[in-house]
Design a protein around this motif. Structure first.
Motif, PDB file in Angstrom:
ATOM      1  N   CYS A   1      -4.432   2.231  -0.503  1.00  0.00           N
ATOM      2  CA  CYS A   1      -4.916   0.873  -0.208  1.00  0.00           C
ATOM      3  C   CYS A   1      -6.297   0.662  -0.801  1.00  0.00           C
ATOM      4  O   CYS A   1      -7.131   1.579  -0.816  1.00  0.00           O
TER       5      CYS A   1
ATOM      6  N   TYR B   1      -2.447  -5.285  -0.165  1.00  0.00           N
ATOM      7  CA  TYR B   1      -3.018  -4.180  -0.928  1.00  0.00           C
ATOM      8  C   TYR B   1      -4.313  -3.619  -0.354  1.00  0.00           C
ATOM      9  O   TYR B   1      -4.903  -2.727  -0.951  1.00  0.00           O
TER      10      TYR B   1
ATOM     11  N   CYS C   1       0.844  -1.196   0.000  1.00  0.00           N
ATOM     12  CA  CYS C   1       0.000   0.000   0.000  1.00  0.00           C
ATOM     13  C   CYS C   1       0.875   1.241   0.000  1.00  0.00           C
ATOM     14  O   CYS C   1       0.802   2.063   0.910  1.00  0.00           O
TER      15      CYS C   1
ATOM     16  N   ILE D   1      -1.919  -0.665  -7.839  1.00  0.00           N
ATOM     17  CA  ILE D   1      -2.409  -1.301  -6.616  1.00  0.00           C
ATOM     18  C   ILE D   1      -3.619  -2.177  -6.930  1.00  0.00           C
ATOM     19  O   ILE D   1      -3.699  -3.331  -6.503  1.00  0.00           O
TER      20      ILE D   1
ATOM     21  N   TYR E   1      -3.863  -6.233  -6.721  1.00  0.00           N
ATOM     22  CA  TYR E   1      -4.881  -6.769  -5.809  1.00  0.00           C
ATOM     23  C   TYR E   1      -5.725  -7.829  -6.517  1.00  0.00           C
ATOM     24  O   TYR E   1      -5.961  -8.915  -5.978  1.00  0.00           O
TER      25      TYR E   1
END
Length: 265
Positions: free
Chosen positions: A260, A48, A21, A29, A33
């Motif tokens: 995140c 993540y 993150c 990200i 993920y």
């Protein structure tokens, strides 16, 4: 499949979460993920996501494992119930003290001290209860070395409840443990820690059920909308192996200067 032990903090994973993150590119990200989700790797997924999303994922897995292993846990619970009943018959302190007509001065002094620390009145009833409390340590000492941990905890709960009720009848109390989520969760935890093959099979099936691994063939980032300085919405298109396609919005938030994911896939 990587083994998952809930409630355990692994330093390596924690460090990975800090680096996961941390990108200035929310699209990267999101893509990482989704790839981790498609691999059914909880440890990678948790790199993540924020704490709340991590908890939601673990709760989803826990519910699946708990529901799918109910018959396995119930069989273990029946075995522990039989162990508790057998031990109670051998070490039931209630019947032993019912025959005592006289207490020693030392016992009486100890009981008076207990009563003085409460709002109870010292009388024959509290004297009897006090004798039961004094016996508690001795009873626990006798049974702890011979019982399995979960069965011992069931015995301890039963003993305390019976002391409060001043009753020696155990059967109804132990039978009610069949409806106790607390003891079922203890048994499940114990079976996991012992590496139960049956529970491992359930976990594997739940990973497949929750993550549906290897089902996504391609990820297309469509667009990113800025919702605020600390929040972005990444729209993606997921192409599946069965020729389906799906468009989803994945929220990404900046938490403690780290981007995140805050959306379940």
């Amino acid at each position: 499949m990587k083994k998952r032990i809930l409630g355990t903090v692994i330093v390596g994973v924690s460090m990975m979460m800090l680096s996961g993150c941390n990108s200035d590119n929310p699209e990267t990200i999101v893509e990482n993920y989704i790839k981790a989700w498609n691999s059914a790797s909880l440890e990678e997924i948790e790199q993540y996501v924020d704490a709340k999303t991590k908890e939601q994922i673990e709760d989803r897995l826990d519910r699946c494992i708990s529901n799918s292993s109910s018959s396995i846990v119930y069989d273990a619970l029946k075995k522990y119930k039989a162990e508790v009943k057998k031990t109670w018959q051998s070490h039931n302190p209630f019947y032993a003290f019912k025959s005592i007509s006289k207490v020693t001065k030392k016992q009486e002094a100890e009981i008076k001290k207990i009563v003085n620390d409460t709002s109870l009145e010292y009388n024959d009833k509290t004297l009897q209860l006090g004798l039961l409390l004094l016996s508690q340590a001795e009873v626990y000492k006798k049974v702890k070395s011979t019982m399995s941990p979960v069965a011992y905890k069931m015995f301890a709960f039963t003993f305390i409840n019976k002391v409060r009720a001043q009753s020696g009848d155990i059967m109804g109390t132990v039978d009610r443990y069949e409806q106790s989520d607390y003891f079922k969760s203890l048994i499940l935890k114990e079976m996991k820690s012992k590496g139960s093959e049956a529970i491992e099979e359930v976990e594997k099936k739940c990973y497949v059920y929750v993550f549906k691994p290897e089902s996504i063939k391609k990820i297309n980032i469509i667009e990113t909308k800025v919702l605020s300085a600390d929040r972005k919405d990444v729209k993606v298109e997921l192409l599946y192996n069965d020729s389906r396609s799906q468009k989803k919005h994945i929220d990404v938030e900046k938490i403690a200067d780290q981007w995140c994911v805050t959306t379940l896939l």
